[in-house]
Design an enzyme around this catalytic site. Structure first.
Site, PDB file in Angstrom:
ATOM      1  N   TYR A  80       1.714  11.078  -3.438  1.00 60.14           N
ATOM      2  CA  TYR A  80       1.801  11.508  -4.701  1.00 60.14           C
ATOM      3  C   TYR A  80       1.874  13.273  -4.782  1.00 60.14           C
ATOM      4  O   TYR A  80       1.616  13.635  -6.123  1.00 60.14           O
ATOM      5  CB  TYR A  80       1.469  10.786  -5.914  1.00 60.14           C
ATOM      6  N   TYR A 128      -3.579  14.102 -13.861  1.00 57.39           N
ATOM      7  CA  TYR A 128      -4.699  13.088 -13.768  1.00 57.39           C
ATOM      8  C   TYR A 128      -6.262  13.495 -13.611  1.00 57.39           C
ATOM      9  O   TYR A 128      -7.267  12.650 -13.650  1.00 57.39           O
ATOM     10  CB  TYR A 128      -4.705  11.982 -12.481  1.00 57.39           C
ATOM     11  N   PRO A 176       0.836  -1.218  -0.031  1.00 58.54           N
ATOM     12  CA  PRO A 176      -0.067   0.001   0.105  1.00 58.54           C
ATOM     13  C   PRO A 176       0.711   1.186  -0.091  1.00 58.54           C
ATOM     14  O   PRO A 176       1.881   1.323   0.619  1.00 58.54           O
ATOM     15  CB  PRO A 176      -0.786  -0.014   1.387  1.00 58.54           C
ATOM     16  N   GLY A 177       0.597   2.382  -0.717  1.00 54.15           N
ATOM     17  CA  GLY A 177       1.137   3.531  -0.825  1.00 54.15           C
ATOM     18  C   GLY A 177       0.171   4.629  -0.411  1.00 54.15           C
ATOM     19  O   GLY A 177      -0.161   5.055   0.658  1.00 54.15           O
ATOM     20  N   ARG A 178      -0.777   4.913  -1.551  1.00 55.15           N
ATOM     21  CA  ARG A 178      -1.692   6.106  -1.278  1.00 55.15           C
ATOM     22  C   ARG A 178      -2.705   5.840  -0.104  1.00 55.15           C
ATOM     23  O   ARG A 178      -2.751   6.832   0.622  1.00 55.15           O
ATOM     24  CB  ARG A 178      -2.577   6.009  -2.447  1.00 55.15           C
ATOM     25  N   CYS A 203       3.413  29.009 -15.585  1.00 58.40           N
ATOM     26  CA  CYS A 203       2.752  29.489 -16.872  1.00 58.40           C
ATOM     27  C   CYS A 203       2.317  28.184 -18.063  1.00 58.40           C
ATOM     28  O   CYS A 203       3.050  28.225 -18.739  1.00 58.40           O
ATOM     29  CB  CYS A 203       4.029  30.285 -17.542  1.00 58.40           C
ATOM     30  N   GLU A 204       1.261  27.878 -17.386  1.00 60.40           N
ATOM     31  CA  GLU A 204       0.611  26.843 -18.264  1.00 60.40           C
ATOM     32  C   GLU A 204      -1.102  26.722 -17.832  1.00 60.40           C
ATOM     33  O   GLU A 204      -1.242  26.908 -16.662  1.00 60.40           O
ATOM     34  CB  GLU A 204       1.044  25.449 -17.726  1.00 60.40           C
TER      35      GLU A 204
END
Ligand code: LLP
Length: 404
Positions: free
Chosen positions: A362, A307, A265-267, A333-334
């Site tokens: 993340y 995402y 498990p991460g998230r 600047c995007e």
């Protein structure tokens, strides 16, 4: 439910650290690990924390001290895991592109096993192990061709993805490993994807993998470990999904096989335990759209832009007035630079702090210096009224440090 980011404490933190700053709750991380342990108490799995989710040393150390292992995907993460004090026999190494140097480092450290993802990688590992005169313990990452119904960028267990190998090829990899003096097959692995919200894909994968394990036994390959990867999700922007339903689904299947269970498990361990605090710089309108421009941007938290992830936004101070829809955007600047879109808020004042929630996974680990923005600082809340800085804010000097 207890507020893990009490406004008064956040204010004090921000006053000291400035923004943008990642704030994590020690209590919440441990609560999440405990929820896993309790749900899976009958199986007593090894929880190998996916370091990629949040690899800060303080977070990793906390998990190591509380019995977790680590899932690493690079030499850098291996270095961090060892430094954080994870028992090497609780570390596994996954990923499709390990270099000889990374494999050698893993063998030197004596980790539990290396998850192999292709025939060429297995052959390379054999050469490295032979050179070092050791036997490499391996597991093969199966691609079980199961759709986990999640974002395509984080779907990994479908044929056509770069991850894992199909059963037919995996059987050849196990035969090769079994015949080699420098390889020892000890486990089998799959990882279906991330942010999975139902136990069903795990059950499907397990049932096909179970058949394959029996086939391997007939081939004379007996394994010790069954590693079902990570991927268990969090509710949009909130807590982890209760791990009990996952345990209840996979439990009977795993028990039948009699292998030691590993999860990665991460998230689910860290997402809800973290928030990104940003400061409101300016408010502006563009046609029908209302913008709040903050000092935090996509380089700090790329998940919304990359995402389309939705992170709840919580203003620290509740302003009076009618709520309006705002896009929360940064200075990068995007046009894709936003932390949230269409969130309903009363107009924040300049200088107001906004918490971008569910950013413990993340978030910082995917952050960059794009637009030459020094990376944010990180803080760990350690008690009801205590906290400490666990990573200093980068300085403009850090930007050019390595340039020659
Ligand atoms: N094990 C392996 C082999 C993995 O590739 C991953 C994640 C995990 C475990 C942990 O998965 P988790 O429990 O965290 O879902 N950057 C994306 C997520 C990428 C996940 C990559 N692999 C995001 O921000 O949503």
């Amino acid at each position: 439910m207890k507020d893990i980011f009490p406004a008064a404490l956040v204010k004090r933190i921000v006053k000291k650290t400035g923004t943008p700053v990642y704030i994590y709750s020690r209590h919440k991380i441990l609560e999440n690990l405990d929820a896993y342990k309790r749900s899976f108490s009958a199986l007593k799995p090894l929880f190998c924390y996916a370091m990629k989710a949040n690899s800060n040393g303080a977070v990793a150390r906390l998990l190591a001290q509380n019995g977790a292992g680590a899932d690493v995907v690079s030499g850098g993460e291996l270095y961090r895991a060892l430094r954080a004090g994870f028992d090497p026999r609780k570390i596994i190494f996954s990923g499709v592109g390990k270099t000889d140097g990374e494999m050698a480092a893993a063998l030197r450290a004596g980790i539990l096993f290396i998850n192999v993802e292709s025939f060429e990688e297995l052959a390379a590992l054999e050469r490295v192990a032979a050179r070092m005169k050791v036997k490499a313990e391996i597991s093969v990452r199966i691609n079980p061709d199961i759709d986990p119904h999640t974002h395509k960028f984080i779907t990994t267990g479908k044929i056509g993805s770069k991850f894992g190998v199909a059963f037919k090829e995996a059987r050849q990899l196990y035969a090769f490993a079994r015949a080699s003096r420098h390889l020892e097959p000890v486990g089998i692995h799959f990882h279906l994807g991330s942010q999975i919200d139902s136990p069903e894909p795990y059950a499907k994968a397990l049932s096909v993998v179970a058949k394959f394990i029996l086939l391997l036994r007939a081939d004379g390959v007996t394994l010790k470990y069954l590693d079902i990867g990570g991927g268990w999700g969090v509710r949009e922007g909130c807590d982890m999904l209760p791990p009990g339903i996952l345990a209840r689904t996979v439990g009977p299947l795993v028990r039948k096989l009699g292998l030691a269970l590993i999860l990665e498990p991460g998230r689910s361990l860290v997402a809800a335990a973290g928030a990104l605090a940003v400061t409101t710089l300016y408010r502006k309108k563009s046609g029908p759209k209302n913008y709040v421009i903050t000092d935090g941007a996509m380089n700090d938290l790329i998940r919304p832009a990359f995402y389309g992830a939705k992170h709840p936004v919580r203003p620290l101070v509740k302003r009076p007035g009618k709520a309006r829809r705002y896009d929360i955007a940064g200075p990068v600047c995007e046009s894709g630079d936003f932390l949230a879109q269409g969130v309903s808020l009363p107009m924040p004042s300049r200088g107001d702090i906004l918490l971008i929630l569910s950013a413990g996974a993340y978030g910082f680990s995917m952050s960059s210096q794009y637009n030459s923005r020094p990376r944010a600082s990180e803080v760990l809340i350690t008690g009801a009224d205590s906290w400490r800085l666990i990573r200093e804010r980068e300085t403009t000097r850090d930007l050019t440090e390595k340039e020659r």
